[in-house]
Design a protein around this motif. Sequence first.
Motif, PDB file in Angstrom:
ATOM      1  N   LEU A   9       3.791   1.926 105.568  1.00  0.00           N
ATOM      2  CA  LEU A   9       3.625   0.590 105.674  1.00  0.00           C
ATOM      3  C   LEU A   9       4.820  -0.375 104.631  1.00  0.00           C
ATOM      4  O   LEU A   9       5.273   0.258 103.582  1.00  0.00           O
ATOM      5  N   ARG A  10       5.386  -1.170 105.451  1.00  0.00           N
ATOM      6  CA  ARG A  10       6.514  -2.095 104.868  1.00  0.00           C
ATOM      7  C   ARG A  10       5.844  -3.189 104.250  1.00  0.00           C
ATOM      8  O   ARG A  10       5.666  -4.120 105.278  1.00  0.00           O
ATOM      9  N   VAL A  11       5.485  -3.272 102.895  1.00  0.00           N
ATOM     10  CA  VAL A  11       4.794  -4.364 102.382  1.00  0.00           C
ATOM     11  C   VAL A  11       5.489  -5.322 101.385  1.00  0.00           C
ATOM     12  O   VAL A  11       6.126  -4.586 100.472  1.00  0.00           O
ATOM     13  N   ASN A  12       5.822  -6.479 101.440  1.00  0.00           N
ATOM     14  CA  ASN A  12       6.302  -7.093 100.648  1.00  0.00           C
ATOM     15  C   ASN A  12       7.685  -6.510 100.200  1.00  0.00           C
ATOM     16  O   ASN A  12       8.310  -6.852  99.072  1.00  0.00           O
ATOM     17  N   GLY A  13       8.510  -6.063 101.150  1.00  0.00           N
ATOM     18  CA  GLY A  13       9.955  -5.731 101.118  1.00  0.00           C
ATOM     19  C   GLY A  13       9.850  -4.264 100.596  1.00  0.00           C
ATOM     20  O   GLY A  13      11.033  -3.611 100.421  1.00  0.00           O
ATOM     21  N   ALA A  14       8.942  -3.478 100.233  1.00  0.00           N
ATOM     22  CA  ALA A  14       8.871  -2.097 100.013  1.00  0.00           C
ATOM     23  C   ALA A  14       8.190  -1.236 100.999  1.00  0.00           C
ATOM     24  O   ALA A  14       7.225  -1.541 101.541  1.00  0.00           O
ATOM     25  N   SER A  15       8.620  -0.038 100.936  1.00  0.00           N
ATOM     26  CA  SER A  15       8.000   1.016 101.877  1.00  0.00           C
ATOM     27  C   SER A  15       7.132   1.781 101.034  1.00  0.00           C
ATOM     28  O   SER A  15       7.236   2.218  99.944  1.00  0.00           O
ATOM     29  N   HIS A  16       5.904   2.084 101.759  1.00  0.00           N
ATOM     30  CA  HIS A  16       4.953   2.802 100.977  1.00  0.00           C
ATOM     31  C   HIS A  16       4.228   3.848 102.160  1.00  0.00           C
ATOM     32  O   HIS A  16       4.056   3.346 103.275  1.00  0.00           O
ATOM     33  N   GLU A  17       4.159   5.079 101.359  1.00  0.00           N
ATOM     34  CA  GLU A  17       3.438   6.055 102.454  1.00  0.00           C
ATOM     35  C   GLU A  17       1.767   6.105 102.090  1.00  0.00           C
ATOM     36  O   GLU A  17       1.410   6.239 100.866  1.00  0.00           O
ATOM     37  N   VAL A  18       1.200   6.144 102.957  1.00  0.00           N
ATOM     38  CA  VAL A  18      -0.224   6.096 102.873  1.00  0.00           C
ATOM     39  C   VAL A  18      -0.947   7.164 103.896  1.00  0.00           C
ATOM     40  O   VAL A  18      -0.316   7.475 104.869  1.00  0.00           O
ATOM     41  N   THR A  19      -2.027   7.856 103.562  1.00  0.00           N
ATOM     42  CA  THR A  19      -2.851   8.792 104.461  1.00  0.00           C
ATOM     43  C   THR A  19      -3.819   8.073 104.476  1.00  0.00           C
ATOM     44  O   THR A  19      -4.774   7.577 103.596  1.00  0.00           O
ATOM     45  N   GLY A  20      -4.364   8.110 105.857  1.00  0.00           N
ATOM     46  CA  GLY A  20      -5.685   7.854 106.391  1.00  0.00           C
ATOM     47  C   GLY A  20      -6.062   8.100 107.762  1.00  0.00           C
ATOM     48  O   GLY A  20      -5.040   8.448 108.501  1.00  0.00           O
ATOM     49  N   GLU A  21      -7.087   7.560 108.404  1.00  0.00           N
ATOM     50  CA  GLU A  21      -7.278   7.498 109.789  1.00  0.00           C
ATOM     51  C   GLU A  21      -6.611   6.431 110.460  1.00  0.00           C
ATOM     52  O   GLU A  21      -6.668   5.425 109.866  1.00  0.00           O
TER      53      GLU A  21
END
Length: 163
Positions: A9-21
């Motif tokens: 997810l690219r949120v507010n200028g930063a990339s984040h790895e998330v895990t889910g369905e």
Amino acid sequence: MRATRRFTLRVNGASHEVTGEAQTPLLFFLRNDLALNSPKFGCGLGECGACTVLVEGQAARACALPVRLVAEREIVTLEGLGSVEAPHPIQQAFIDAQAAQCGYCIAGMVMTAKAFLDAQPNPSEAEVREALRHNLCRCGTHVEIVKAVMLAAERGRQDAAAS
């Protein structure tokens, strides 16, 4: 059994790895994984607007938007617009117009107004009301919210003329 996957997810200028369905609503990742509390859970059906964020500049209801549809796309929450020290002009207009009462709907109102003003910088009051008609405010501060959006539009025109 549903499979979990990794999403970026690219949120507010930063990339984040998330895990889910894949079908899990974006809102859950924003609030639970990224600790971004501006988008609120209101109705869970995409009808009240409390969860509104920007996806590629367009207002979107995070409670009804599966994470698989927004992976790798630019997402902006209220936290990404401005800060307490340097609020975005639309945030400042909401402050100056005293448009918030309880505050629950305000992030969604601001984000909807931001997308609207980006597309229509010179709106009429009727156009503002139409743009915000699907965002609900239980406190009844709709009049002040419309004033805030009109104020932001006016200031935007003044800034453009001064440039």
